[in-house]
Design an enzyme around this catalytic site. Structure first.
Site, PDB file in Angstrom:
ATOM      1  N   PRO A  21      -1.657 -22.775  10.290  1.00  0.00           N
ATOM      2  CA  PRO A  21      -0.661 -23.457   9.464  1.00  0.00           C
ATOM      3  C   PRO A  21       0.628 -23.612  10.252  1.00  0.00           C
ATOM      4  O   PRO A  21       1.099 -22.655  10.874  1.00  0.00           O
ATOM      5  CB  PRO A  21      -0.447 -22.489   8.286  1.00  0.00           C
ATOM      6  CG  PRO A  21      -0.885 -21.152   8.777  1.00  0.00           C
ATOM      7  CD  PRO A  21      -1.882 -21.387   9.876  1.00  0.00           C
ATOM      8  N   MET A  22       1.209 -24.811  10.261  1.00  0.00           N
ATOM      9  CA  MET A  22       2.491 -25.011  10.944  1.00  0.00           C
ATOM     10  C   MET A  22       3.362 -25.959  10.123  1.00  0.00           C
ATOM     11  O   MET A  22       3.044 -27.148   9.978  1.00  0.00           O
ATOM     12  CB  MET A  22       2.274 -25.568  12.356  1.00  0.00           C
ATOM     13  CG  MET A  22       1.723 -24.509  13.312  1.00  0.00           C
ATOM     14  SD  MET A  22       1.740 -25.059  15.014  1.00  0.00           S
ATOM     15  CE  MET A  22       0.470 -26.296  14.977  1.00  0.00           C
ATOM     16  N   CYS A  67       5.550 -14.562   8.553  1.00  0.00           N
ATOM     17  CA  CYS A  67       6.669 -15.455   8.877  1.00  0.00           C
ATOM     18  C   CYS A  67       7.963 -14.663   9.082  1.00  0.00           C
ATOM     19  O   CYS A  67       8.346 -13.860   8.231  1.00  0.00           O
ATOM     20  CB  CYS A  67       6.844 -16.490   7.768  1.00  0.00           C
ATOM     21  SG  CYS A  67       8.218 -17.594   8.131  1.00  0.00           S
ATOM     22  N   LYS A  91      -2.562 -13.933   6.505  1.00  0.00           N
ATOM     23  CA  LYS A  91      -2.177 -14.183   7.902  1.00  0.00           C
ATOM     24  C   LYS A  91      -0.970 -13.314   8.208  1.00  0.00           C
ATOM     25  O   LYS A  91       0.025 -13.329   7.476  1.00  0.00           O
ATOM     26  CB  LYS A  91      -1.855 -15.660   8.119  1.00  0.00           C
ATOM     27  CG  LYS A  91      -1.463 -15.957   9.571  1.00  0.00           C
ATOM     28  CD  LYS A  91      -1.497 -17.452   9.846  1.00  0.00           C
ATOM     29  CE  LYS A  91      -1.033 -17.762  11.257  1.00  0.00           C
ATOM     30  NZ  LYS A  91       0.440 -17.726  11.386  1.00  0.00           N
ATOM     31  N   ASN A 121      -5.128 -14.889  16.831  1.00  0.00           N
ATOM     32  CA  ASN A 121      -4.228 -16.047  16.975  1.00  0.00           C
ATOM     33  C   ASN A 121      -3.101 -15.743  17.970  1.00  0.00           C
ATOM     34  O   ASN A 121      -2.554 -14.656  17.976  1.00  0.00           O
ATOM     35  CB  ASN A 121      -3.636 -16.396  15.595  1.00  0.00           C
ATOM     36  CG  ASN A 121      -2.460 -17.369  15.671  1.00  0.00           C
ATOM     37  OD1 ASN A 121      -1.341 -17.020  15.293  1.00  0.00           O
ATOM     38  ND2 ASN A 121      -2.695 -18.572  16.160  1.00  0.00           N
ATOM     39  N   ASP A 163      -1.243 -18.246  21.452  1.00  0.00           N
ATOM     40  CA  ASP A 163      -1.229 -18.750  22.832  1.00  0.00           C
ATOM     41  C   ASP A 163      -2.549 -19.337  23.330  1.00  0.00           C
ATOM     42  O   ASP A 163      -2.703 -19.527  24.539  1.00  0.00           O
ATOM     43  CB  ASP A 163      -0.833 -17.642  23.826  1.00  0.00           C
ATOM     44  CG  ASP A 163       0.583 -17.152  23.628  1.00  0.00           C
ATOM     45  OD1 ASP A 163       1.344 -17.833  22.916  1.00  0.00           O
ATOM     46  OD2 ASP A 163       0.924 -16.095  24.194  1.00  0.00           O
ATOM     47  N   GLY A 187      -2.745 -23.023  17.118  1.00  0.00           N
ATOM     48  CA  GLY A 187      -1.598 -23.680  16.514  1.00  0.00           C
ATOM     49  C   GLY A 187      -0.994 -24.730  17.411  1.00  0.00           C
ATOM     50  O   GLY A 187      -1.371 -25.908  17.391  1.00  0.00           O
ATOM     51  N   ARG A 188      -0.063 -24.307  18.268  1.00  0.00           N
ATOM     52  CA  ARG A 188       0.737 -25.268  19.028  1.00  0.00           C
ATOM     53  C   ARG A 188      -0.092 -26.171  19.937  1.00  0.00           C
ATOM     54  O   ARG A 188       0.366 -27.253  20.300  1.00  0.00           O
ATOM     55  CB  ARG A 188       1.814 -24.519  19.822  1.00  0.00           C
ATOM     56  CG  ARG A 188       2.945 -24.012  18.917  1.00  0.00           C
ATOM     57  CD  ARG A 188       3.779 -22.971  19.616  1.00  0.00           C
ATOM     58  NE  ARG A 188       2.966 -21.813  19.987  1.00  0.00           N
ATOM     59  CZ  ARG A 188       3.369 -20.840  20.786  1.00  0.00           C
ATOM     60  NH1 ARG A 188       4.563 -20.889  21.312  1.00  0.00           N
ATOM     61  NH2 ARG A 188       2.565 -19.813  21.044  1.00  0.00           N
TER      62      ARG A 188
END
Ligand SMILES: Cc1cc2nc3c(=O)[nH]c(=O)nc-3n(C[C@H](O)[C@H](O)[C@H](O)COP(=O)(O)O)c2cc1C
Length: 325
Positions: A17-18, A111, A150, A214, A216, A238-239
């Site tokens: 999720p982003m 978060c 998460k 999760n 990198d 993610g990224r």
């Protein structure tokens, strides 16, 4: 009843999720160009959903929070991620996730945003384990959807040996672990060595909870290696999806042509403009930066595209490149 989590391949690959990235505009594109085994929405405030819908009576079509949890059928299985520090609000969010047809609900416990932590939500829950458990139970009792979490490996320092068994005692369907502490934010490399320990803690507890690593991971090839080395059931990326909706197809990023990138960018701009209620086009600029990169003329084109303020204007600039689109 079997949940979708139990039907996933091993290892499986999840889209992280982003916020303002994996939104209702980008997710359909990702599902089309290279579909992950499971997708997550951006996080959404359960308190915000409750207050806007039940108190302020904002119509769903006019509610930005409801826009953020829209999804299309091609995105399944898809999990709605919520945050709150209040069991009643988590229960509300879980029930709503079920009403909206989601396949699962995820509670954000990682978060680092101060405004979220002030609500005893996000990473603050690592410091309030009893509340974290209450939230898991509240979601489980409120809806039949599988509940996942998460989180991170600790707050000030790594506390896997306490934190993971505690979460496991709530019997979530899956735990995704961003392999950094809250304090580390994203400033140090994710510690994949810890994933092996997290998996061992699960095995020792005799738990069925799926363990997802999760942090990198740059492509599927690396994700496979990380899963094999750590024993993780799944890997969350993610990224690496920035500018690369082909990520989960396994195609090497170097093989994606400029024309393909520009066609996808134009499609994304079109989806973005259809979001309702609309988002400012300024939010879209990060996609322009990410997609328009990696070939000699990209920098100049990027500069030109930075001035556009609509999907139509973006398409016109893209067409004018003379590339065979
Ligand atoms: C722009 C951005 C927005 C994010 N939003 C969320 C979010 O809404 N919920 C969440 O649990 N994590 C969020 N994260 C964290 C990612 O899900 C992920 O844990 C982190 O980026 C590390 O994975 P990666 O190295 O594969 O990107 C966000 C990260 C970024 C960069």
């Amino acid at each position: 009843m079997q949940s979708f989590w139990e039907k996933l391949p091993k290892p499986f690959f999840a889209l992280a999720p982003m916020a303002d990235v994996t939104d209702a505009a980008f997710r359909p594109l990702i599902a089309k160009y290279g579909k992950p085994d499971v997708l997550f929405t951006e996080f959404v405030s359960a308190d915000g959903l409750f207050h806007t819908r039940e108190r302020a009576k904002v119509k769903d079509e006019e509610n930005p929070l409801m826009r953020d949890v829209k999804f299309s059928e091609i995105e399944r299985p898809i999990v709605m991620q919520i945050f709150s520090g209040k069991p009643a609000m988590i229960a509300y969010g879980a029930k709503l996730a079920q009403e909206l047809g989601f396949d699962g609900v995820d509670i954000n416990m990682g978060c680092p945003d101060r405004t979220i932590e002030k609500q005893s939500a996000g990473a603050a829950l690592i410091k309030h384990p009893e509340l974290a458990l209450e939230l898991i139970r509240a979601a489980q009792e409120a809806s039949p959807l599988p509940v996942s979490v998460k989180t991170r490996v600790g707050y000030h320092y790594e506390i896997l040996d306490e934190w993971i068994p505690l979460l496991l005692s709530g019997e979530p369907s899956a735990i995704a672990i961003h392999l950094r502490t809250r304090k580390e934010m994203s400033s140090v490399p994710a510690d994949w060595g810890l994933m092996k320990r997290a998996v061992a803690l699960r095995d020792r507890a005799g738990s069925k909870t799926l363990m997802i690593g999760n942090g990198d991971v740059k492509d599927l090839e690396e994700a496979r290696v990380k899963a094999a080395e750590s024993g993780a059931d799944g890997v969350m990326l993610g990224r690496a999806i920035f500018g690369n909706p082909w990520l989960f197809s396994g195609r090497p990023a170097s093989g994606i042509t400029p024309a393909e990138k520009l066609v996808a960018l134009a499609e994304l701009a079109h989806n973005f403009e259809k979001l309702s209620p609309p988002k400012s086009f300024a939010t879209f600029k990060k996609h322009i930066k990410a997609f328009v990169s990696g070939w000699p003329e990209a920098a100049e084109l990027r500069t030109r595209l930075m001035d556009v303020t609509s999907a139509e204007a973006l398409s016109a600039v893209v067409q004018a490149t003379g590339l065979d689109l």
